[in-house]
Design an enzyme around this catalytic site. Sequence first.
Site, PDB file in Angstrom:
ATOM      1  N   SER A   1       0.799  -1.222   0.000  1.00  0.00           N
ATOM      2  CA  SER A   1       0.000   0.000   0.000  1.00  0.00           C
ATOM      3  C   SER A   1       0.834   1.275   0.000  1.00  0.00           C
ATOM      4  O   SER A   1       0.359   2.314  -0.439  1.00  0.00           O
ATOM      5  CB  SER A   1      -0.982  -0.001   1.170  1.00  0.00           C
ATOM      6  OG  SER A   1      -0.375  -0.416   2.348  1.00  0.00           O
TER       7      SER A   1
ATOM      8  N   HIS B   1      -5.079  -3.832  -3.093  1.00  0.00           N
ATOM      9  CA  HIS B   1      -4.711  -2.883  -4.155  1.00  0.00           C
ATOM     10  C   HIS B   1      -4.600  -3.555  -5.520  1.00  0.00           C
ATOM     11  O   HIS B   1      -4.228  -2.909  -6.496  1.00  0.00           O
ATOM     12  CB  HIS B   1      -3.380  -2.198  -3.817  1.00  0.00           C
ATOM     13  CG  HIS B   1      -3.452  -1.400  -2.570  1.00  0.00           C
ATOM     14  ND1 HIS B   1      -3.984  -0.129  -2.523  1.00  0.00           N
ATOM     15  CD2 HIS B   1      -3.104  -1.707  -1.292  1.00  0.00           C
ATOM     16  CE1 HIS B   1      -3.944   0.320  -1.290  1.00  0.00           C
ATOM     17  NE2 HIS B   1      -3.421  -0.619  -0.518  1.00  0.00           N
TER      18      HIS B   1
ATOM     19  N   LYS C   1     -11.833  -0.098  -2.720  1.00  0.00           N
ATOM     20  CA  LYS C   1     -10.883   0.576  -3.608  1.00  0.00           C
ATOM     21  C   LYS C   1     -11.409   0.473  -5.055  1.00  0.00           C
ATOM     22  O   LYS C   1     -12.311   1.216  -5.404  1.00  0.00           O
ATOM     23  CB  LYS C   1      -9.480   0.016  -3.392  1.00  0.00           C
ATOM     24  CG  LYS C   1      -9.032   0.195  -1.912  1.00  0.00           C
ATOM     25  CD  LYS C   1      -7.616  -0.212  -1.676  1.00  0.00           C
ATOM     26  CE  LYS C   1      -7.271  -0.367  -0.203  1.00  0.00           C
ATOM     27  NZ  LYS C   1      -7.295   0.857   0.584  1.00  0.00           N
TER      28      LYS C   1
HETATM   29  C1  LIG Z   1      -3.407  -3.640   1.865  1.00  0.00           C
HETATM   30  C2  LIG Z   1      -4.658  -3.254   2.571  1.00  0.00           C
HETATM   31  N1  LIG Z   1      -5.332  -4.188   3.253  1.00  0.00           N
HETATM   32  C3  LIG Z   1      -6.462  -3.896   3.905  1.00  0.00           C
HETATM   33  C4  LIG Z   1      -6.980  -2.626   3.915  1.00  0.00           C
HETATM   34  C5  LIG Z   1      -8.204  -2.363   4.709  1.00  0.00           C
HETATM   35  O1  LIG Z   1      -9.357  -2.365   3.909  1.00  0.00           O
HETATM   36  P1  LIG Z   1     -10.627  -1.566   4.398  1.00  0.00           P
HETATM   37  O2  LIG Z   1     -10.356  -0.129   4.155  1.00  0.00           O
HETATM   38  O3  LIG Z   1     -11.738  -2.109   3.576  1.00  0.00           O
HETATM   39  O4  LIG Z   1     -10.809  -1.847   5.840  1.00  0.00           O
HETATM   40  C6  LIG Z   1      -6.300  -1.611   3.206  1.00  0.00           C
HETATM   41  C7  LIG Z   1      -6.758  -0.219   3.124  1.00  0.00           C
HETATM   42  O5  LIG Z   1      -7.636   0.342   3.579  1.00  0.00           O
HETATM   43  C8  LIG Z   1      -5.113  -1.940   2.534  1.00  0.00           C
HETATM   44  O6  LIG Z   1      -4.437  -0.997   1.879  1.00  0.00           O
END
Ligand SMILES: Cc1ncc(COP(=O)(O)O)c(C=O)c1O
Length: 380
Positions: A169, A197, A228
């Site tokens: 990320s 992502h 996303k």
């Molecule tokens: C790699 C990754 N995993 C999990 C999440 C968490 O997802 P959520 O925003 O739906 O809780 C994110 C970003 O928010 C992320 O970038």
Amino acid sequence: VSDPLGWLAHVARAREVAGLRRRLTVRDEELVDCASNDYLGLARDPRVVAAATEGARRFGAGSTGSRLVTGTTEAHLALEGALASFVGCEAALLFSSGYLANLGVLSALAGPDTLVVSDAVNHASIVDACRLSRAAVAVVPHRDVAAVEAALAARTAARAVVVTDAVFSVDGDAAPLVELVAVTRRHGAVLVVDEAHALGVVGDGRGLAAWVGLAGDADVVLTATLSKALASQGGVVLGSRAVVDHLVDAARPFIFDTALAPASVVAALAALAIVRSEPGLPAAARASAHRLAAIARDAGLDASDPAAAVVSVRIGAADAALAAAQRCAQLGVHVGCFRPPSVSDGVSRLRLTARATMTDQEYGLVRRVLDAVSETATTP
Ligand SMILES: Cc1ncc(COP(=O)(O)O)c(C=O)c1O
């Protein structure tokens, strides 16, 4: 008597001095968006918005309960089926966020008798999931397959799980999944891949594991967010029927949480249908990221090579990165800013996110803004 929360002012001051205070600001709809995770530009797509409205009208504003009581609608089951068949897995299970999907999968698949091997720059939700699992955790250097193998070879725990972001990320680089799965198979470990992502962006949108031919393998479990590329909210775990059945029985972040709201479920279904029917969208998001990276490099900035839709620009000091992000906003472009603790190496970055629907006019403004910012930003 002393104020039991008096220490808050001290830590706030320390963060202020280090340039690490975080502030909530209402987003400016006038700015060009290079900060959101709306990689395919679907969050305001009329078809997705209409689907969300219809979902709320048909099933209610909230889901009314946990999945095991009143929170499962036909739409939840339809989205689970659609995601599983799209990615190429036997089964899928929705969570109310990607964060909770990671907590759920690791806390249910790992325990005190398990070693979890985790990449040093995995997302914070994976870090927290490791803690919640009560497993022994080996944090290995970023993308270091030999270190993963060494940790697995040295294990005393009966079971092992290796967990990685598919696309990281912060810097937007990809995990070496093919090499990792060779190692997990040699050592009888499960591979858990967070496609947050990558879903909707990598390959034909099915994500990195599908792209390298691993989706559907019984020893590979995937997680993703619907927030996303799929322009909605919520999370999902994809894997074998046995894994999903186990999560329904054992994943506390699934069991003790109100089900995802119907509007989000139906919106994600609509976004997924668009990804299926417009196969050029994932490639357009990736092309947008390459164009943003080239613009940043032309401006003399230190931009990463994007594997999906995230471009990071290394700045250095936290206050310099914050000042650069603020300057971008003043000049019309909203960019993200990553500072410690979100960056493990201490190098603060601007984070530009691509969008499949960006226009030439928007790229032109980004170019002018990054040229201006580059003159004042310090690069490491
Ligand atoms: C790699 C990754 N995993 C999990 C999440 C968490 O997802 P959520 O925003 O739906 O809780 C994110 C970003 O928010 C992320 O970038």
